[in-house]
Design an enzyme around this catalytic site. Sequence first.
Site, short mmCIF file in Angstrom:
data_model
loop_
_atom_site.label_atom_id
_atom_site.label_comp_id
_atom_site.label_asym_id
_atom_site.label_seq_id
_atom_site.Cartn_x
_atom_site.Cartn_y
_atom_site.Cartn_z
CB SER A 111 32.70 34.83 37.44
OG SER A 111 32.47 34.47 38.72
CG HIS B 243 40.08 41.56 46.15
ND1 HIS B 243 38.81 41.32 46.57
CD2 HIS B 243 39.78 41.68 45.01
CE1 HIS B 243 38.85 40.04 46.08
NE2 HIS B 243 38.98 40.20 44.67
CD GLU C 186 38.81 37.32 48.11
OE1 GLU C 186 39.87 38.23 47.41
OE2 GLU C 186 37.94 37.57 47.16
N GLY D 251 40.57 36.06 38.76
CA GLY D 251 40.29 35.36 40.27
C GLY D 251 41.20 33.59 39.34
N GLY D 252 40.00 33.16 39.87
CA GLY D 252 40.16 31.95 39.57
C GLY D 252 40.84 31.30 38.80
N GLY E 258 34.21 34.41 42.18
CA GLY E 258 34.17 33.42 43.09
C GLY E 258 32.90 32.20 42.75
CD GLU F 97 37.38 42.01 41.53
OE1 GLU F 97 37.21 41.22 40.54
OE2 GLU F 97 37.77 42.49 42.60
CG ASN G 1 43.50 38.80 43.39
OD1 ASN G 1 44.43 38.69 43.71
ND2 ASN G 1 42.44 39.56 44.12
CD1 TRP G 2 47.34 34.94 39.42
CD2 TRP G 2 49.53 34.10 40.88
NE1 TRP G 2 48.40 34.55 38.85
CE2 TRP G 2 49.66 34.60 39.03
CE3 TRP G 2 50.92 34.09 41.60
CZ2 TRP G 2 51.14 34.53 38.35
CZ3 TRP G 2 51.83 33.77 40.80
CH2 TRP G 2 52.50 33.97 39.07
CE LYS G 3 40.36 36.47 44.23
NZ LYS G 3 38.89 36.40 44.06
P1 13P Z 1 37.06 35.27 40.04
O1 13P Z 1 37.65 35.23 38.71
O2 13P Z 1 37.47 34.32 41.20
O3 13P Z 1 35.70 34.93 40.02
O4 13P Z 1 37.63 36.67 41.08
C1 13P Z 1 37.68 37.24 40.67
C2 13P Z 1 38.82 39.69 41.37
O5 13P Z 1 37.88 38.31 42.62
C3 13P Z 1 39.89 39.07 40.84
O6 13P Z 1 39.89 39.92 41.82
#
Ligand code: 13P
Length: 253
Positions: A215, A96, A98, A236-237, A174, A168, A10-12
């Site tokens: 994470s 998600h 967010e 994510g990251g 994050g 999640e 997920n490149w957000k």
């Molecule tokens: P991180 O891997 O950066 O914690 O993000 C997880 C995420 O929100 C994937 O959708």
Amino acid sequence: MNNNLLVVGNWKMKLGLKESLKLANGLKKKIKRKSKVEVGICPSHSSLYPVAAAVRGSNIKLGAQNLFWEEEGAFTGEISPSMLKELGCELVIIGHSERRQYLGETDEMVHKKTRIALENKIMPIVCVGENLEEREDKKTDFIIINQVTKALQGINVEENDQLVVAYEPVWVIGSGQAINPEDAEHVHRVIRQTLIDLNPKEVVDNNFRIIYGGSVDSDNVTSFTDKKLIEGVLVGGASLKAEKFVNIINAIK
Ligand code: 13P
């Protein structure tokens, strides 16, 4: 039955067009065509079309980070499932945390988006998770059962449909510190039981996968994927650099 583990990046809202193309090209070079791991990437909407062209011919699946619940109409700023299909999307992240937190996305919206994604044969990745306060109040199971039920109740799963539920925990996203794998496994068991309460068991076995996100990196990924009930990861990251993402995929092979 889909036994393949799923790894989705997920490149957000973190990469522009140039960076997205660079990452997509890097991944295409590094990810082997023949693999038991199913790989997906979810760039921003603005990069979907060029990234689709960049990964063509690989086994990397293209996904979006959101979609709207109607086919077309006066919905300024939204993107429809058929528009995503046209761009080559095979999967979509829905609900998600967010989006739930900053865009006011409700369980009802998540339900409508999941329904229309399936109708358009786009694999929904429905995100659920508790926040820190809910965990400390020992409400995790209740929150998860509620979110999964509201997202999926009444949705008719057809023979070839593939659905994913991503657990999640909001408080580890994050943070660099993933949840204890045993605690994740417990929640996966709760999700699976909720799915079995909503669907025949064969449907849950054949059409659903439950994955973990929060994470995840190449050092901790197998502590999750070694658990029978954890069928992949949403990253994510660590999905933003080709080498880091490929290391995750290679670690679980
Ligand atoms: P991180 O891997 O950066 O914690 O993000 C997880 C995420 O929100 C994937 O959708």
